[in-house]
Structure formats: structure tokens, C-alpha cells
Motif scaffolding. Structure first.
Motif, short mmCIF file in Angstrom:
data_model
loop_
_atom_site.label_atom_id
_atom_site.label_comp_id
_atom_site.label_asym_id
_atom_site.label_seq_id
_atom_site.Cartn_x
_atom_site.Cartn_y
_atom_site.Cartn_z
N MET A 1 -55.65 22.17 99.87
CA MET A 1 -55.65 20.72 99.97
C MET A 1 -54.70 20.25 101.06
N GLU A 2 -53.58 20.99 101.23
CA GLU A 2 -52.66 20.65 102.33
C GLU A 2 -53.35 20.81 103.67
N LYS A 3 -54.11 21.90 103.78
CA LYS A 3 -54.77 22.20 105.04
C LYS A 3 -55.81 21.14 105.38
N TYR A 4 -56.53 20.65 104.37
CA TYR A 4 -57.63 19.72 104.64
C TYR A 4 -57.25 18.25 104.41
N SER A 7 -59.03 16.98 99.01
CA SER A 7 -59.99 17.96 98.51
C SER A 7 -60.87 18.46 99.65
N PRO A 8 -61.08 19.78 99.75
CA PRO A 8 -62.00 20.28 100.77
C PRO A 8 -63.45 19.96 100.39
N THR A 9 -64.33 19.92 101.38
CA THR A 9 -65.75 19.71 101.11
C THR A 9 -66.36 21.04 100.64
N GLU A 10 -67.60 20.99 100.18
CA GLU A 10 -68.26 22.22 99.74
C GLU A 10 -68.34 23.22 100.90
N PHE A 59 -57.94 18.00 90.06
CA PHE A 59 -59.05 18.28 89.15
C PHE A 59 -60.39 18.19 89.91
N LYS A 60 -60.48 17.22 90.81
CA LYS A 60 -61.71 17.09 91.60
C LYS A 60 -61.95 18.35 92.45
N THR A 61 -60.85 18.89 92.97
CA THR A 61 -60.97 20.12 93.77
C THR A 61 -61.47 21.27 92.90
N VAL A 62 -60.98 21.34 91.66
CA VAL A 62 -61.44 22.38 90.74
C VAL A 62 -62.96 22.29 90.58
N ARG A 63 -63.46 21.05 90.46
CA ARG A 63 -64.91 20.84 90.29
C ARG A 63 -65.69 21.30 91.53
N ILE A 64 -65.17 20.92 92.70
CA ILE A 64 -65.88 21.30 93.94
C ILE A 64 -65.93 22.82 94.06
#
Ligand SMILES: CC(C)(COP(=O)(O)OP(=O)(O)OC[C@H]1O[C@@H](n2cnc3c(N)ncnc32)[C@H](O)[C@@H]1OP(=O)(O)O)[C@@H](O)C(=O)NCCC(=O)NCCS
Length: 149
Positions: A1-4, A7-10, A59-64
Motif C-alpha cells: 500500500m505504501e508503494k501504490y 490499495s493496489p488495483t487487481e 480490509f479493502k486490500t485484503v478483499r482485492i
């Protein structure tokens, strides 16, 4: 997440997955030595997070990640279980509730395990029984057993 920067995209998750695999590392939180399905504890956490903090960025990142990773790991023949284990979601729960010191995550894990061990130690001493590995059953199973009397 720091890098992007969030949240990163798919597509970005796919890139991370292959960079990680190609560098000889594992995808943390995915796979299990015994389970061959999505870990029910992961599902419980996913449902809990969806109900109580669906917009939490971690949590959103976990979902992605969950949307992307099993499909990619299925392409690796030797991986027998491409699905998430409990660790793929547990950290996001702890983080959401303010436990942000990662070195304590293993401590929390150990404390929850020791509750089971100590309860068992009490029963062993009370019954003078040997150490056993208790069978793991569902609440539904216990209710059924009791109602059959
Ligand atoms: C949990 C884990 C150790 C089970 O390993 P296992 O019993 O060897 O499982 P499998 O039989 O499916 O593994 C076969 C191969 O696929 C690899 N593999 C399994 N899950 C993988 C993952 N998430 N990422 C990359 N490779 C994986 C294994 O490393 C093994 O490779 P090897 O033969 O070169 O050693 C493994 O899935 C893993 O390392 N997962 C990521 C780390 C993790 O989440 N650990 C916590 C588990 S509660």
C-alpha cells in the motif's frame, strides 16, 4: 500500500504475485498444509469486516488480494491449495482495532492458543486423564448431540 499510495488495483496485485513467486518467495496468507478450501476462519473474518468496517483501506486490500490470488496460484501446478488461510485476514482485523505493533500479533496468537491448552490441562487434572488431542466439532454438532439426549 505504501508503494501504490493506497490499495493496489487487481492488475497491480497480479504483478506483485508474480514478482514474489518469481523471486522464490511464497504468497503469505495463502495455502495450507491440510485444508483444501478457503479457510472457514478467513470467511468469518471477511464477513465480519464486510459488516463492521467495509471501507477500512487495509480490509479493502485484503478483499482485492482475495479476488486475485487464488486464480493466479491455481496456475502453479505444485500448489495444492491456492485459497486463503486465517492469516490472510486476521492482521487487518487487529490493525483496524488499533493493534498496530506487528510483533504482538504472534503474542495474540499464542494467548488464544494457550486458552485451549490450559482449559485442557484443567480437565486432564480433574479427570486424571492422559493428554489428548480433543476432537474439533461445530456448535451445530454439539446441539444435535445434546438434543438427541
Ligand atoms: C502453509 C504452507 C507452508 C503449506 O505448505 P505445503 O504443505 O508444502 O503445501 P502444498 O503441498 O500446497 O505446497 C506445495 C508447494 O507449493 C508451494 N506453495 C504453497 N503455498 C504457496 C504460496 N502461498 N505461495 C507460493 N508457493 C506456495 C509450497 O512452498 C510447495 O513448494 P515446494 O514443493 O517447492 O516446497 C504454504 O502454503 C505456505 O508457505 N503458505 C504461505 C505462508 C503462510 O501463509 N503460512 C501460514 C500458514 S497458517
Amino acid at each position: 500500500m505504501e508503494k501504490y499510495g493506497g490499495s493496489p488495483t487487481e492488475e497491480q496485485v497480479k504483478e506483485i504475485v508474480w514478482d514474489t513467486l518469481n523471486s522464490g518467495k511464497v504468497i503469505p496468507g495463502y495455502g495450507h498444509a491440510v485444508l483444501r478450501i478457503t479457510d472457514p476462519r478467513f470467511e468469518a473474518f471477511l464477513n465480519f469486516g464486510s459488516m463492521h468496517f467495509p471501507d477500512d483501506p487495509i480490509f479493502k486490500t485484503v478483499r482485492i488480494i482475495f479476488e486475485v490470488v487464488p486464480g493466479e496460484l491455481k496456475k502453479v501446478e505444485k500448489i495444492k491449495n491456492p485459497y486463503p488461510n486465517v492469516d490472510a485476514a486476521s492482521g487487518s482485523m487487529l490493525y483496524h482495532y488499533g493493534l498496530k505493533e506487528f510483533s504482538y500479533y504472534t503474542v495474540v496468537f499464542a494467548v488464544s492458543r494457550s486458552l485451549g491448552l490450559t482449559a485442557q490441562a484443567v480437565v486432564n487434572r480433574a479427570m486424571l486423564s492422559p493428554i489428548i488431542r480433543p476432537k474439533s466439532v461445530t456448535t451445530h454438532f454439539v446441539k444435535d448431540l445434546v438434543s438427541k439426549g
